[in-house]
Design a protein around this motif. Structure first.
Motif, PDB file in Angstrom:
ATOM      1  N   UNK A 204      42.083  39.747  49.795  1.00  0.00           N
ATOM      2  CA  UNK A 204      42.606  38.409  49.505  1.00  0.00           C
ATOM      3  C   UNK A 204      42.640  38.141  47.999  1.00  0.00           C
ATOM      4  N   UNK A 205      41.607  38.593  47.294  1.00  0.00           N
ATOM      5  CA  UNK A 205      41.584  38.421  45.830  1.00  0.00           C
ATOM      6  C   UNK A 205      42.740  39.208  45.218  1.00  0.00           C
ATOM      7  N   UNK A 206      42.917  40.439  45.696  1.00  0.00           N
ATOM      8  CA  UNK A 206      44.000  41.278  45.147  1.00  0.00           C
ATOM      9  C   UNK A 206      45.371  40.666  45.416  1.00  0.00           C
ATOM     10  N   UNK A 207      45.573  40.181  46.640  1.00  0.00           N
ATOM     11  CA  UNK A 207      46.845  39.536  46.989  1.00  0.00           C
ATOM     12  C   UNK A 207      47.086  38.326  46.093  1.00  0.00           C
ATOM     13  N   UNK A 208      46.035  37.523  45.922  1.00  0.00           N
ATOM     14  CA  UNK A 208      46.120  36.313  45.098  1.00  0.00           C
ATOM     15  C   UNK A 208      46.496  36.655  43.668  1.00  0.00           C
ATOM     16  N   UNK A 209      45.847  37.715  43.174  1.00  0.00           N
ATOM     17  CA  UNK A 209      46.106  38.168  41.800  1.00  0.00           C
ATOM     18  C   UNK A 209      47.594  38.517  41.632  1.00  0.00           C
ATOM     19  N   UNK A 210      48.125  39.237  42.654  1.00  0.00           N
ATOM     20  CA  UNK A 210      49.529  39.683  42.607  1.00  0.00           C
ATOM     21  C   UNK A 210      50.487  38.503  42.497  1.00  0.00           C
ATOM     22  N   UNK A 211      50.162  37.421  43.231  1.00  0.00           N
ATOM     23  CA  UNK A 211      51.104  36.293  43.152  1.00  0.00           C
ATOM     24  C   UNK A 211      50.693  35.262  42.091  1.00  0.00           C
ATOM     25  N   UNK A 212      49.883  35.702  41.156  1.00  0.00           N
ATOM     26  CA  UNK A 212      49.586  34.891  39.973  1.00  0.00           C
ATOM     27  C   UNK A 212      48.548  33.797  40.182  1.00  0.00           C
ATOM     28  N   UNK A 213      47.755  33.930  41.227  1.00  0.00           N
ATOM     29  CA  UNK A 213      46.737  32.923  41.494  1.00  0.00           C
ATOM     30  C   UNK A 213      45.634  33.006  40.436  1.00  0.00           C
ATOM     31  N   UNK A 214      45.191  31.852  39.952  1.00  0.00           N
ATOM     32  CA  UNK A 214      44.242  31.882  38.836  1.00  0.00           C
ATOM     33  C   UNK A 214      42.795  31.595  39.226  1.00  0.00           C
ATOM     34  N   UNK A 215      42.601  31.150  40.450  1.00  0.00           N
ATOM     35  CA  UNK A 215      41.197  30.919  40.845  1.00  0.00           C
ATOM     36  C   UNK A 215      40.957  31.596  42.189  1.00  0.00           C
ATOM     37  N   UNK A 216      39.694  31.856  42.452  1.00  0.00           N
ATOM     38  CA  UNK A 216      39.358  32.434  43.750  1.00  0.00           C
ATOM     39  C   UNK A 216      37.951  32.003  44.106  1.00  0.00           C
ATOM     40  N   UNK A 217      37.845  31.126  45.105  1.00  0.00           N
ATOM     41  CA  UNK A 217      36.513  30.589  45.443  1.00  0.00           C
ATOM     42  C   UNK A 217      36.043  31.147  46.784  1.00  0.00           C
ATOM     43  N   UNK A 232      29.292  40.837  42.583  1.00  0.00           N
ATOM     44  CA  UNK A 232      29.416  42.110  41.843  1.00  0.00           C
ATOM     45  C   UNK A 232      30.412  43.035  42.542  1.00  0.00           C
ATOM     46  N   UNK A 233      30.266  43.096  43.891  1.00  0.00           N
ATOM     47  CA  UNK A 233      31.154  43.998  44.642  1.00  0.00           C
ATOM     48  C   UNK A 233      32.610  43.541  44.511  1.00  0.00           C
ATOM     49  N   UNK A 234      32.831  42.231  44.576  1.00  0.00           N
ATOM     50  CA  UNK A 234      34.207  41.707  44.438  1.00  0.00           C
ATOM     51  C   UNK A 234      34.740  42.056  43.047  1.00  0.00           C
ATOM     52  N   UNK A 235      33.915  41.809  42.045  1.00  0.00           N
ATOM     53  CA  UNK A 235      34.337  42.055  40.653  1.00  0.00           C
ATOM     54  C   UNK A 235      34.656  43.536  40.436  1.00  0.00           C
ATOM     55  N   UNK A 236      33.762  44.405  40.920  1.00  0.00           N
ATOM     56  CA  UNK A 236      33.963  45.845  40.715  1.00  0.00           C
ATOM     57  C   UNK A 236      35.222  46.350  41.418  1.00  0.00           C
ATOM     58  N   UNK A 237      35.529  45.783  42.584  1.00  0.00           N
ATOM     59  CA  UNK A 237      36.683  46.293  43.337  1.00  0.00           C
ATOM     60  C   UNK A 237      38.001  45.683  42.894  1.00  0.00           C
ATOM     61  N   UNK A 238      37.974  44.511  42.284  1.00  0.00           N
ATOM     62  CA  UNK A 238      39.244  43.827  41.964  1.00  0.00           C
ATOM     63  C   UNK A 238      39.517  43.732  40.463  1.00  0.00           C
ATOM     64  N   UNK A 239      38.469  43.886  39.680  1.00  0.00           N
ATOM     65  CA  UNK A 239      38.623  43.704  38.239  1.00  0.00           C
ATOM     66  C   UNK A 239      38.684  42.231  37.846  1.00  0.00           C
ATOM     67  N   UNK A 240      38.517  41.337  38.821  1.00  0.00           N
ATOM     68  CA  UNK A 240      38.526  39.902  38.503  1.00  0.00           C
ATOM     69  C   UNK A 240      37.081  39.468  38.201  1.00  0.00           C
ATOM     70  N   UNK A 241      36.869  38.953  37.003  1.00  0.00           N
ATOM     71  CA  UNK A 241      35.527  38.500  36.647  1.00  0.00           C
ATOM     72  C   UNK A 241      35.075  37.449  37.668  1.00  0.00           C
ATOM     73  N   UNK A 242      33.902  37.645  38.249  1.00  0.00           N
ATOM     74  CA  UNK A 242      33.473  36.752  39.332  1.00  0.00           C
ATOM     75  C   UNK A 242      32.086  36.180  39.043  1.00  0.00           C
ATOM     76  N   UNK A 243      32.035  34.879  38.844  1.00  0.00           N
ATOM     77  CA  UNK A 243      30.785  34.184  38.525  1.00  0.00           C
ATOM     78  C   UNK A 243      30.092  33.734  39.810  1.00  0.00           C
ATOM     79  N   UNK A 244      28.817  33.422  39.690  1.00  0.00           N
ATOM     80  CA  UNK A 244      28.065  32.912  40.854  1.00  0.00           C
ATOM     81  C   UNK A 244      27.487  31.544  40.520  1.00  0.00           C
ATOM     82  N   UNK A 245      27.620  30.600  41.451  1.00  0.00           N
ATOM     83  CA  UNK A 245      26.970  29.297  41.307  1.00  0.00           C
ATOM     84  C   UNK A 245      26.112  29.067  42.549  1.00  0.00           C
TER      85      UNK A 245
END
Ligand SMILES: Nc1ncnc2c1ncn2[C@@H]1O[C@H](COP(=O)(O)OP(=O)(O)O)[C@@H](O)[C@H]1O
Ligand SMILES: O=P(O)(O)OC[C@H]1O[C@](O)(COP(=O)(O)O)[C@@H](O)[C@@H]1O
Length: 319
Positions: A204-217, A232-245
């Motif tokens: 889903x993150x990868x698909x979102x990235x492809x269509x220019x989505x800027x956030x992923x919650x 960490x796993x999401x970030x490592x697999x997608x290259x999208x920096x992923x923060x935790x709150x």
């Protein structure tokens, strides 16, 4: 019945004060005396008891937390602790007790009831994890708090093109994650009731990235496990920096929602009616919009059902 007591126990929940107000005012309206027990079962064992009148509950309907204080008590879990509590209740002339809390508080209430004091339980927990009732006091407010947090994270995540894993409370129950995730339009919701499909989240993150989505919650219920590992796993697999709150206890405070205030008022008043009718060992709840009464044993034994329909729906809406 001449005197009743009220006690808040376990985790506090927004709406507890509105409920205390309802219990005190309904009792006084019916000619009963009310005593407030401070700091849950621990305060009861240590005789932290106050007289309450109409003014003791003035100006609290909108306040979070509990004016009586709450606590978790190991001593009360022992027979000895429970007999100490019974002795104090008898000496104080408290014949009926209304207890505001979750499963644990209800189990304790059942023990008191077996020893002769009349008890009524009112479900208060932001977790909404009690199977016998559709709603617990505090849940609606906590959902609102999480939804607000999602909105804020969405803003900053969009500015930076980041992902965000938001960990919410709920113990082993995914309701808070599910309902707030749907209301906040989260991309993925991870709950303890359903095995996590990390591949699906990553896709889903990868698909979102492809269509220019800027956030992923991604909303993760605390009962799932380590949110940092998931991020960490999401970030490592997608290259999208992923923060935790980790939202933490922010979810437990705040002014109660109108829904929680109304529910709390209704449950509090019903509890007093039940004690006046000499009923005991009863849990008050709500099913299909109506107030219901169950034995406390049945209430704590009813397994919580997860709303899989809403969960599946959330997946359709977040493509
Ligand atoms: N089986 C039990 N018997 C007697 N008292 C209990 C029992 N379980 C919990 N309690 C009492 O109720 C308190 C609140 O329970 P807890 O599980 O912490 O919160 P909640 O009521 O929100 O579920 C505990 O600290 C303990 O004093
Ligand atoms: O405030 P504490 O004691 O750290 O407890 C945290 C826990 O309390 C809750 O906020 C509410 O749980 P209860 O209502 O069962 O007490 C949970 O969501 C959370 O795991």
């Amino acid at each position: 019945m001449k005197t009743i007591g009220v006690l808040t126990s376990g985790g506090d929940a927004p709406g507890m004060n509105a409920c205390i107000r309802s219990i005190v005012r309904s009792s006084i309206y019916s000619g009963l005396k009310v005593k407030g027990i401070k700091f849950g079962y621990d305060g009861l064992i240590n005789r932290k008891i106050i007289d309450m009148d109409v003014s003791s509950v003035a100006d609290i309907i909108h306040r979070g937390g509990t004016i009586l204080g709450s606590a978790r008590s190991k001593e009360f879990e022992t027979e000895e602790g429970q007999y100490k509590a019974i002795k104090i209740l008898e000496e104080e002339g408290i014949e009926g007790l209304v207890l505001l809390g979750g499963d644990g508080t209800f189990r304790g209430a059942h023990e008191i009831s077996k020893k002769g004091i009349k008890v009524i339980g009112i479900p208060c927990t932001i977790d909404n994890d009690m199977g016998y009732t559709d709603l617990t006091i505090g849940f609606s407010t906590a959902v609102g708090t999480v939804v607000e947090a999602i909105g804020r994270l969405r803003d900053t995540s969009s500015s930076h093109g980041r992902g965000n894993v938001l960990e919410v409370m709920g113990r082993n129950c995914g309701d808070l994650a599910l309902y707030s995730g749907i209301a906040g339009g989260a991309e993925s919701i991870v709950v303890p009731e359903i095995d996590m499909n990390l591949e699906e989240i990553i896709e889903k993150v990868n698909q979102g990235k492809k269509r220019g989505k800027l956030h992923h919650i991604v909303i993760v219920a605390e009962g799932v496990g380590d949110s940092f590992k998931i991020a960490k796993k999401i970030e490592n697999s997608t290259g999208v920096e992923t923060k935790v709150t980790v939202l933490g206890h922010i979810q437990r405070g705040g002014t109660p929602s109108p829904e929680d205030r109304i529910l709390a008022s209704e449950f509090g008043s019903s509890a007093v009616d039940l004690l006046i009718e000499n009923k005991t060992d009863i849990a008050i709840g709500k099913k299909n919009g109506k107030v219901i009464f169950r034995t406390i044993e049945e209430a704590v034994e009813t397994k919580k059902e997860f709303n899989t329909y809403l969960y599946e729906m959330s997946k359709k809406l977040s493509i």
